[in-house]
Design a protein around this motif. Structure first.
Motif, PDB file in Angstrom:
ATOM      1  N   ALA A  76      -8.581  17.169  -3.823  1.00 54.59           N
ATOM      2  CA  ALA A  76      -9.012  15.852  -4.294  1.00 54.59           C
ATOM      3  C   ALA A  76     -10.337  15.479  -3.646  1.00 54.59           C
ATOM      4  CB  ALA A  76      -7.960  14.798  -3.959  1.00 54.59           C
ATOM      5  N   TYR A  77     -11.130  14.733  -4.386  1.00 56.81           N
ATOM      6  CA  TYR A  77     -12.402  14.200  -3.891  1.00 56.81           C
ATOM      7  C   TYR A  77     -12.311  12.686  -3.912  1.00 56.81           C
ATOM      8  CZ  TYR A  77     -14.450  18.825  -4.567  1.00 56.81           C
ATOM      9  OH  TYR A  77     -14.730  20.163  -4.486  1.00 56.81           O
ATOM     10  N   PHE A  78     -12.764  12.071  -2.845  1.00 59.42           N
ATOM     11  CA  PHE A  78     -12.769  10.618  -2.744  1.00 59.42           C
ATOM     12  C   PHE A  78     -14.143  10.157  -2.285  1.00 59.42           C
ATOM     13  CE2 PHE A  78      -8.378  11.803  -1.889  1.00 59.42           C
ATOM     14  CZ  PHE A  78      -7.639  10.869  -2.591  1.00 59.42           C
ATOM     15  N   LYS A  79     -14.587   9.039  -2.844  1.00 56.92           N
ATOM     16  CA  LYS A  79     -15.747   8.356  -2.277  1.00 56.92           C
ATOM     17  C   LYS A  79     -15.188   7.492  -1.161  1.00 56.92           C
ATOM     18  CE  LYS A  79     -19.433   5.155  -3.117  1.00 56.92           C
ATOM     19  NZ  LYS A  79     -19.866   4.027  -3.871  1.00 56.92           N
ATOM     20  N   VAL A  80     -15.735   7.631   0.031  1.00 55.47           N
ATOM     21  CA  VAL A  80     -15.187   6.928   1.194  1.00 55.47           C
ATOM     22  C   VAL A  80     -16.117   5.792   1.598  1.00 55.47           C
ATOM     23  CG1 VAL A  80     -16.202   8.518   2.879  1.00 55.47           C
ATOM     24  CG2 VAL A  80     -14.198   7.232   3.496  1.00 55.47           C
ATOM     25  N   GLU A  81     -15.501   4.668   1.942  1.00 58.01           N
ATOM     26  CA  GLU A  81     -16.262   3.490   2.362  1.00 58.01           C
ATOM     27  C   GLU A  81     -15.524   2.833   3.525  1.00 58.01           C
ATOM     28  OE1 GLU A  81     -17.611  -0.819   0.469  1.00 58.01           O
ATOM     29  OE2 GLU A  81     -16.587   0.646  -0.792  1.00 58.01           O
ATOM     30  N   ASN A  82     -16.179   2.756   4.659  1.00 54.87           N
ATOM     31  CA  ASN A  82     -15.607   2.056   5.813  1.00 54.87           C
ATOM     32  C   ASN A  82     -15.907   0.571   5.631  1.00 54.87           C
ATOM     33  OD1 ASN A  82     -15.210   4.638   6.594  1.00 54.87           O
ATOM     34  ND2 ASN A  82     -16.046   4.410   8.635  1.00 54.87           N
ATOM     35  N   VAL A  83     -14.919  -0.182   5.174  1.00 53.05           N
ATOM     36  CA  VAL A  83     -15.097  -1.606   4.909  1.00 53.05           C
ATOM     37  C   VAL A  83     -15.141  -2.375   6.225  1.00 53.05           C
ATOM     38  CG1 VAL A  83     -14.126  -3.610   3.729  1.00 53.05           C
ATOM     39  CG2 VAL A  83     -13.948  -1.346   2.693  1.00 53.05           C
TER      40      VAL A  83
ATOM     41  N   LYS B 161      -2.325   3.212   6.112  1.00 51.16           N
ATOM     42  CA  LYS B 161      -1.312   2.914   5.109  1.00 51.16           C
ATOM     43  C   LYS B 161      -1.901   2.026   4.020  1.00 51.16           C
ATOM     44  CE  LYS B 161       3.347   1.192   4.587  1.00 51.16           C
ATOM     45  NZ  LYS B 161       4.597   0.938   5.243  1.00 51.16           N
ATOM     46  N   GLN B 162      -1.574   2.355   2.785  1.00 48.38           N
ATOM     47  CA  GLN B 162      -1.992   1.527   1.662  1.00 48.38           C
ATOM     48  C   GLN B 162      -0.954   0.445   1.428  1.00 48.38           C
ATOM     49  OE1 GLN B 162      -2.355   3.552  -2.100  1.00 48.38           O
ATOM     50  NE2 GLN B 162      -3.403   1.832  -3.066  1.00 48.38           N
ATOM     51  N   VAL B 163      -1.408  -0.777   1.353  1.00 47.13           N
ATOM     52  CA  VAL B 163      -0.533  -1.918   1.091  1.00 47.13           C
ATOM     53  C   VAL B 163      -0.508  -2.156  -0.417  1.00 47.13           C
ATOM     54  CG1 VAL B 163      -0.178  -4.377   1.511  1.00 47.13           C
ATOM     55  CG2 VAL B 163      -1.073  -2.914   3.333  1.00 47.13           C
ATOM     56  N   PRO B 164       0.678  -2.350  -0.999  1.00 52.40           N
ATOM     57  CA  PRO B 164       0.739  -2.609  -2.450  1.00 52.40           C
ATOM     58  C   PRO B 164      -0.086  -3.833  -2.838  1.00 52.40           C
ATOM     59  CG  PRO B 164       2.939  -2.335  -1.527  1.00 52.40           C
ATOM     60  CD  PRO B 164       1.988  -2.383  -0.374  1.00 52.40           C
TER      61      PRO B 164
ATOM     62  N   ARG C  52     -11.669   2.314   2.452  1.00 51.02           N
ATOM     63  CA  ARG C  52     -11.482   2.360   1.007  1.00 51.02           C
ATOM     64  C   ARG C  52     -11.847   3.750   0.509  1.00 51.02           C
ATOM     65  NH1 ARG C  52     -14.108  -2.117  -0.918  1.00 51.02           N
ATOM     66  NH2 ARG C  52     -12.183  -3.254  -0.653  1.00 51.02           N
ATOM     67  N   LEU C  53     -10.875   4.389  -0.137  1.00 49.22           N
ATOM     68  CA  LEU C  53     -11.091   5.690  -0.760  1.00 49.22           C
ATOM     69  C   LEU C  53     -10.988   5.509  -2.266  1.00 49.22           C
ATOM     70  CD1 LEU C  53      -8.785   7.943   1.473  1.00 49.22           C
ATOM     71  CD2 LEU C  53     -11.234   7.579   1.700  1.00 49.22           C
ATOM     72  N   THR C  54     -12.021   5.910  -2.997  1.00 46.88           N
ATOM     73  CA  THR C  54     -11.983   5.837  -4.448  1.00 46.88           C
ATOM     74  C   THR C  54     -11.907   7.256  -4.983  1.00 46.88           C
ATOM     75  OG1 THR C  54     -13.330   3.834  -4.380  1.00 46.88           O
ATOM     76  CG2 THR C  54     -13.131   4.951  -6.505  1.00 46.88           C
ATOM     77  N   PRO C  55     -10.787   7.630  -5.593  1.00 47.68           N
ATOM     78  CA  PRO C  55     -10.666   8.986  -6.127  1.00 47.68           C
ATOM     79  C   PRO C  55     -11.658   9.204  -7.264  1.00 47.68           C
ATOM     80  CG  PRO C  55      -8.549   7.828  -6.178  1.00 47.68           C
ATOM     81  CD  PRO C  55      -9.593   6.842  -5.805  1.00 47.68           C
ATOM     82  N   THR C  56     -12.223  10.399  -7.332  1.00 40.97           N
ATOM     83  CA  THR C  56     -13.138  10.690  -8.429  1.00 40.97           C
ATOM     84  C   THR C  56     -12.388  10.850  -9.738  1.00 40.97           C
ATOM     85  OG1 THR C  56     -13.041  13.058  -7.943  1.00 40.97           O
ATOM     86  CG2 THR C  56     -14.847  11.794  -6.937  1.00 40.97           C
ATOM     87  N   SER C  57     -11.062  11.004  -9.673  1.00 39.50           N
ATOM     88  CA  SER C  57     -10.248  11.172 -10.878  1.00 39.50           C
ATOM     89  C   SER C  57      -9.618   9.857 -11.334  1.00 39.50           C
ATOM     90  CB  SER C  57      -9.147  12.199 -10.610  1.00 39.50           C
ATOM     91  OG  SER C  57      -8.319  11.750  -9.558  1.00 39.50           O
ATOM     92  N   SER C  58      -9.985   8.733 -10.706  1.00 41.67           N
ATOM     93  CA  SER C  58      -9.392   7.449 -11.048  1.00 41.67           C
ATOM     94  C   SER C  58     -10.406   6.336 -10.794  1.00 41.67           C
ATOM     95  CB  SER C  58      -8.151   7.215 -10.183  1.00 41.67           C
ATOM     96  OG  SER C  58      -7.641   5.925 -10.371  1.00 41.67           O
ATOM     97  N   VAL C  59     -10.143   5.187 -11.373  1.00 42.37           N
ATOM     98  CA  VAL C  59     -11.029   4.048 -11.150  1.00 42.37           C
ATOM     99  C   VAL C  59     -10.456   3.072 -10.128  1.00 42.37           C
ATOM    100  CG1 VAL C  59     -12.117   4.152 -13.410  1.00 42.37           C
ATOM    101  CG2 VAL C  59     -10.047   2.799 -13.114  1.00 42.37           C
ATOM    102  N   LEU C  60      -9.182   3.253  -9.787  1.00 37.65           N
ATOM    103  CA  LEU C  60      -8.545   2.346  -8.837  1.00 37.65           C
ATOM    104  C   LEU C  60      -8.757   2.837  -7.412  1.00 37.65           C
ATOM    105  CD1 LEU C  60      -5.153   1.700 -10.659  1.00 37.65           C
ATOM    106  CD2 LEU C  60      -7.145   0.202 -10.569  1.00 37.65           C
ATOM    107  N   PRO C  61      -9.385   2.014  -6.577  1.00 41.07           N
ATOM    108  CA  PRO C  61      -9.582   2.431  -5.179  1.00 41.07           C
ATOM    109  C   PRO C  61      -8.279   2.372  -4.389  1.00 41.07           C
ATOM    110  CG  PRO C  61     -10.407   0.215  -5.499  1.00 41.07           C
ATOM    111  CD  PRO C  61      -9.966   0.707  -6.854  1.00 41.07           C
ATOM    112  N   VAL C  62      -8.240   3.171  -3.344  1.00 39.41           N
ATOM    113  CA  VAL C  62      -7.117   3.192  -2.421  1.00 39.41           C
ATOM    114  C   VAL C  62      -7.594   2.485  -1.159  1.00 39.41           C
ATOM    115  CG1 VAL C  62      -5.586   4.665  -1.069  1.00 39.41           C
ATOM    116  CG2 VAL C  62      -6.276   5.369  -3.375  1.00 39.41           C
ATOM    117  N   THR C  63      -7.099   1.268  -0.912  1.00 38.82           N
ATOM    118  CA  THR C  63      -7.492   0.509   0.263  1.00 38.82           C
ATOM    119  C   THR C  63      -6.457   0.736   1.349  1.00 38.82           C
ATOM    120  OG1 THR C  63      -8.553  -1.134  -1.150  1.00 38.82           O
ATOM    121  CG2 THR C  63      -8.112  -1.772   1.122  1.00 38.82           C
ATOM    122  N   LEU C  64      -6.912   1.318   2.449  1.00 37.60           N
ATOM    123  CA  LEU C  64      -6.016   1.690   3.544  1.00 37.60           C
ATOM    124  C   LEU C  64      -6.234   0.788   4.747  1.00 37.60           C
ATOM    125  CD1 LEU C  64      -6.661   5.528   3.284  1.00 37.60           C
ATOM    126  CD2 LEU C  64      -4.629   4.322   2.490  1.00 37.60           C
TER     127      LEU C  64
END
Length: 176
Positions: free
Chosen positions: A138-145, A48-51, A151-163
């Motif tokens: 969709a394509y995401f750069k994935v990073e296991n923090v 889940k992504q937290v605001p 952390r998923l960073t969409p290739t179509s956006s600059v804002l990462p999605v932190t789950l």
């Protein structure tokens, strides 16, 4: 004296074409896997992504809730907007949710998600209506923090999605 057998001039060409077709048919088709793929073990579960504080400064933002099961995913995308993009019966005063189910593949640090927009009960969404329908890709750069932070960073956006991990699950491949 022995007489030579008659060989039609096109027979070698015909044999070559027949052999080529047989070889092509033998090598070009492979049966689909009859079991679900394993996917990425580190991503298995509900996330889940937290605001974040920056969301309040944006005109429109989307919060993601992912569920990864083996090589499949289901995502609920909750969009919040200060702009009215359509009729209020659809957009519910600037808040709406869209759902997607599909499969994902990971290559190195990139995960590719391809699926279809669906209803909350996983049934395919009919074209038309208020929201998107059809193919989702969709394509995401994935990073296991961390073990519980992805952390998923969409290739179509600059804002990462932190789950944040809500529930860990193990992949048990199912027959297709």
């Amino acid at each position: 004296m022995l007489k030579k057998p008659f060989i039609h001039p096109f027979l070698p060409v015909l044999l070559l074409v027949a052999f080529s077709c047989w070889l092509l048919a033998l090598t070009s088709c492979a049966p689909n896997a009859n079991m679900q793929g394993r996917g990425n073990d580190a991503m298995q579960g509900e996330w889940k992504q937290v605001p974040e504080a920056v969301n309040n400064q944006l005109v429109t933002y989307t919060l993601y809730n992912f569920k990864f099961t083996c090589d499949s995913f289901f995502v609920a995308m909750q969009t919040h907007s200060r702009v009215n993009y359509g009729t209020d019966t659809c957009m519910n005063k600037g808040q709406w949710t869209e759902y997607v189910k599909g499969r994902y593949q990971q290559t190195k640090d990139t995960v590719w998600m391809r699926g279809f927009f669906c209803n909350p009960n996983y049934s395919l969404k009919n074209p038309g209506g208020c929201f998107r329908s059809g193919v989702y890709e969709a394509y995401f750069k994935v990073e296991n923090v961390a073990d519980t932070l992805l952390r998923l960073t969409p290739t179509s956006s600059v804002l990462p999605v932190t789950l944040h991990l809500v529930k860990r699950t193990n992949c048990v491949p199912k027959p297709l």
